[in-house]
Enzyme design. Structure first.
Site, PDB file in Angstrom:
ATOM      1  N   GLY A 162       0.828  -1.204   0.000  1.00 17.14           N
ATOM      2  CA  GLY A 162       0.000   0.000   0.000  1.00 17.14           C
ATOM      3  C   GLY A 162       0.857   1.246   0.000  1.00 17.14           C
ATOM      4  O   GLY A 162       1.993   1.231   0.458  1.00 17.14           O
ATOM      5  N   ASN A 163       0.315   2.324  -0.558  1.00 17.24           N
ATOM      6  CA  ASN A 163       1.020   3.605  -0.494  1.00 17.24           C
ATOM      7  C   ASN A 163       0.017   4.737  -0.650  1.00 17.24           C
ATOM      8  O   ASN A 163      -1.119   4.531  -1.054  1.00 17.24           O
ATOM      9  CB  ASN A 163       2.123   3.701  -1.560  1.00 17.24           C
ATOM     10  CG  ASN A 163       1.625   3.360  -2.941  1.00 17.24           C
ATOM     11  OD1 ASN A 163       0.703   3.987  -3.431  1.00 17.24           O
ATOM     12  ND2 ASN A 163       2.229   2.356  -3.572  1.00 17.24           N
ATOM     13  N   GLY A 164       0.446   5.915  -0.267  1.00 21.85           N
ATOM     14  CA  GLY A 164      -0.420   7.084  -0.337  1.00 21.85           C
ATOM     15  C   GLY A 164       0.373   8.315   0.022  1.00 21.85           C
ATOM     16  O   GLY A 164       1.606   8.286   0.062  1.00 21.85           O
ATOM     17  N   SER A 165      -0.339   9.412   0.304  1.00 25.00           N
ATOM     18  CA  SER A 165       0.342  10.660   0.641  1.00 25.00           C
ATOM     19  C   SER A 165       1.107  10.542   1.952  1.00 25.00           C
ATOM     20  O   SER A 165       2.044  11.289   2.205  1.00 25.00           O
ATOM     21  CB  SER A 165      -0.684  11.790   0.736  1.00 25.00           C
ATOM     22  OG  SER A 165      -1.694  11.460   1.668  1.00 25.00           O
TER      23      SER A 165
ATOM     24  N   VAL B  26       3.465   1.295   2.735  1.00 26.58           N
ATOM     25  CA  VAL B  26       3.296   0.170   3.659  1.00 26.58           C
ATOM     26  C   VAL B  26       3.847  -1.084   2.991  1.00 26.58           C
ATOM     27  O   VAL B  26       3.510  -1.393   1.844  1.00 26.58           O
ATOM     28  CB  VAL B  26       1.816  -0.053   4.047  1.00 26.58           C
ATOM     29  CG1 VAL B  26       1.695  -1.243   5.006  1.00 26.58           C
ATOM     30  CG2 VAL B  26       1.232   1.193   4.687  1.00 26.58           C
TER      31      VAL B  26
ATOM     32  N   ASP C  67     -10.584   9.320  11.451  1.00 30.73           N
ATOM     33  CA  ASP C  67     -10.640   8.809  10.071  1.00 30.73           C
ATOM     34  C   ASP C  67     -11.218   7.394  10.049  1.00 30.73           C
ATOM     35  O   ASP C  67     -10.669   6.488   9.420  1.00 30.73           O
ATOM     36  CB  ASP C  67      -9.261   8.829   9.422  1.00 30.73           C
ATOM     37  CG  ASP C  67      -9.332   8.741   7.888  1.00 30.73           C
ATOM     38  OD1 ASP C  67     -10.439   8.953   7.336  1.00 30.73           O
ATOM     39  OD2 ASP C  67      -8.306   8.463   7.250  1.00 30.73           O
TER      40      ASP C  67
ATOM     41  N   GLY D 217       2.921   7.874   2.912  1.00 30.16           N
ATOM     42  CA  GLY D 217       4.137   7.083   2.769  1.00 30.16           C
ATOM     43  C   GLY D 217       3.848   5.742   2.119  1.00 30.16           C
ATOM     44  O   GLY D 217       2.964   5.634   1.272  1.00 30.16           O
TER      45      GLY D 217
ATOM     46  N   LYS E  93       4.926   0.344   8.165  1.00 24.17           N
ATOM     47  CA  LYS E  93       4.463   1.627   7.633  1.00 24.17           C
ATOM     48  C   LYS E  93       5.618   2.625   7.707  1.00 24.17           C
ATOM     49  O   LYS E  93       6.108   2.935   8.786  1.00 24.17           O
ATOM     50  CB  LYS E  93       3.263   2.129   8.433  1.00 24.17           C
ATOM     51  CG  LYS E  93       2.670   3.437   7.927  1.00 24.17           C
ATOM     52  CD  LYS E  93       1.437   3.826   8.733  1.00 24.17           C
ATOM     53  CE  LYS E  93       0.823   5.115   8.235  1.00 24.17           C
ATOM     54  NZ  LYS E  93      -0.387   5.484   9.004  1.00 24.17           N
TER      55      LYS E  93
END
Length: 420
Positions: A63-66, A70, A181, A68, A85
Site C-alpha cells: 500500500g502507499n499514499g500521501s 506500507v 478517520d 508514505g 508503515k
C-alpha cells in the site's frame, strides 16, 4: 475516496526530536536461498525503550499514499507476517501517530510491535518505520465482495464487525484520543477468525477541551456534519458518526451519504435526516445559526434500508447518526445495544464453525466511561468463565510485563465477584 490532503500526524515540540544513537543502522544481507534479509535496531512498541535487533525478509509493497508506503514482511525469528508503515519524519516535531500507538494495547487495535528510523535518499531525510501486526483483509474489501455479488453481508458479520469497532472506540476515547478517520478501509479483518482491528492512527489526536482542531478531517463520506459546518471544537463523537456511516453502509451495500463535495455531503445528509433545526445547528457550530437552509423533511429510517433489515439495526443507526453530537450514543452504549444481544449467546459460533473472537474481555479502562454497563456487556457465562480463570491463575496476575491489558483485563472477574 476523498481528495483531501493527508492531515499532519506531527505534534509540536519545543526542540528537535532526538533520534536514537542507532539511527539508520540498517544491514542488508542474503540468506542461503538468495532472499534479501534486513536487520535493523528497533524499539519495542510497548514497555521500556530497550533497543533490539529485528531481522525480517520477504519485503513487498502492499500500500502507499500521501502518508508514505506500507510493506509486508516476515520476521525471521518467528516467521510471523508484519506490516511496516514508512513515513517521512519531520525532525522539528514528534510523530503524533507514534506517540498515540505506544499508549494503546487492545485486542481490536492493530498492535505496534516495534519502531525504527531509517535514512532516505536525500541528505538529512529521516523516515519513521512502524512495525505493525499484519492483518490480511479490510471491511472495505469484504463488503465490496458481497456488493459486487449482489448479496447482503450476513447480519452476524455486521454485528461482529461493528461491535468490535465500538470496543476499539470505547478504548481510545477513554484516553481522550479521537481517531478522526473511521472508514471501512481502516478496519482490518482476519476473515477466518472474524477479528477486527482498527488501524491508521495518522489522523488521530488527543482532543483537549478548549483547544481548537482542524475541521478538514476524516474521509468525506464518513465526515460528521459539525465538521462540514467548520467546527473546530468538536469531540470524539465525530468517530461515532463515522461508525454510524459504516454500519449503514454494511446494511445498504453502499455508502449512505455519497457526497461529491463538502457541500454536497451535507445535502446527502439532509436528504435522510431532514433539515437540522436551529438548535441542532447551534450544537454543531454556533456561527451558522442564521444561515438559511431549504426545509426538507426527514426520510423515515425504515424506508432508508432494505425491507428485511432488522429493526434493532435501524434503531442503532438512528442513535448514531444524530445531528446533535451529544445525542449520539457513546461507543460503550452502542456495545450494550440490543442489536448486539445475539453476540452474547454462549451457544453461537461463526458460520465457518469456529468459536467467536474475544468479545467480553473488557478492561476497566474500556468500562471507565460507564462501569454500570458491565452487567450487560459481560454476560453471565463470560463472568463465570472469568471467575474460574481467575481462581486457577491467582499466582500469575502480577506479571510485570502485562501492562494495561494484563492489569485491567480482570473487569469480567471483578464483575463476577460483585454479582455473587
Amino acid at each position: 475516496m476523498s481528495g483531501r490532503p493527508r492531515t499532519t500526524s506531527f505534534a509540536e515540540s519545543c526542540k528537535p526530536v532526538q533520534q536514537p544513537s542507532s539511527f539508520g543502522s540498517m544491514k542488508v544481507s542474503r540468506d542461503k536461498d538468495g532472499s534479501k534479509v534486513t536487520t535493523v535496531v528497533a524499539t519495542p512498541g510497548q514497555g521500556p525503550d530497550r533497543q533490539q535487533e529485528v531481522t525480517y525478509t520477504d519485503t513487498k509493497v502492499i500500500g502507499n499514499g500521501s502518508f508514505g508506503v506500507v510493506y509486508q514482511a516476515k520476521l525471521c525469528d518467528t516467521g510471523e507476517l508484519v506490516a511496516i508503515k514508512k513515513v517521512l519524519q519531520d525532525k522539528r516535531f514528534k510523530n503524533r501517530e507514534l506517540q498515540i500507538m505506544r499508549k494503546l494495547d487492545h485486542c481490536n487495535i492493530v498492535r505496534l510491535r516495534y519502531f525504527f528510523y531509517s535514512s532516505g535518499e536525500k541528505k538529512d531525510e529521516v523516515y519513521l518505520n512502524l512495525v505493525l501486526d499484519y492483518v490480511p483483509e479490510t471491511v472495505y474489501r469484504v463488503a465490496r465482495h458481497y456488493s459486487r455479488a449482489k448479496q447482503a453481508l450476513p447480519i452476524i458479520y455486521v454485528k461482529l464487525y461493528m461491535y468490535q469497532l465500538f470496543r476499539s472506540l470505547a478504548y481510545i476515547h477513554s484516553f481522550g484520543i479521537c481517531h478522526r478517520d473511521i472508514k471501512p478501509q481502516n478496519l482490518l479483518l482476519d476473515p477466518e477468525t472474524a477479528v477486527l482491528k482498527l488501524c491508521d492512527f495518522g489522523s488521530a489526536k488527543q482532543l483537549v477541551r478548549g483547544e481548537p482542531n482542524v475541521s478538514y478531517i476524516c474521509s468525506r463520506y464518513y465526515r460528521a456534519p459539525e465538521l462540514i459546518f467548520g467546527a473546530t471544537d468538536y469531540t470524539s463523537s465525530i468517530d461515532v458518526w463515522s461508525a454510524g456511516c459504516v454500519l449503514a453502509e454494511l446494511l445498504l451495500g453502499q455508502p449512505i451519504f455519497p457526497g461529491d463535495s463538502g457541500v454536497d455531503q451535507l445535502v446527502e445528509i439532509i436528504k435522510v435526516l431532514g433539515t437540522p433545526t436551529r438548535e441542532q445547528i447551534r450544537e454543531m457550530n454556533p456561527n451558522y445559526t442564521e444561515f438559511k437552509f431549504p426545509q426538507i423533511k426527514a426520510h423515515p429510517w425504515t424506508k432508508v434500508f432494505r425491507a428485511r433489515t432488522p429493526p434493532e439495526a435501524i434503531a442503532l443507526c438512528s442513535r448514531l447518526l444524530e445531528y446533535t453530537p451529544t445525542s449520539r450514543l457513546t461507543p460503550l452504549d452502542a456495545c450494550a445495544h440490543s442489536f448486539f444481544d445475539e453476540l452474547r449467546d454462549p451457544n453461537l459460533k461463526l458460520p465457518n464453525g469456529r468459536e467467536f473472537p474475544a468479545l467480553f474481555n473488557f478492561t476497566t479502562q474500556e468500562l471507565s466511561s460507564n462501569p454500570s454497563l458491565s452487567s450487560i456487556l459481560i454476560p453471565a457465562h463470560a463472568r463465570n468463565q472469568a471467575a474460574v480463570s481467575t481462581t486457577s491463575n491467582t499466582t500469575s496476575t502480577s506479571d510485570s510485563n502485562t501492562g494495561e491489558r494484563g492489569s485491567t483485563n480482570n473487569a469480567a472477574s471483578a464483575s463476577a465477584s460483585n454479582s455473587s
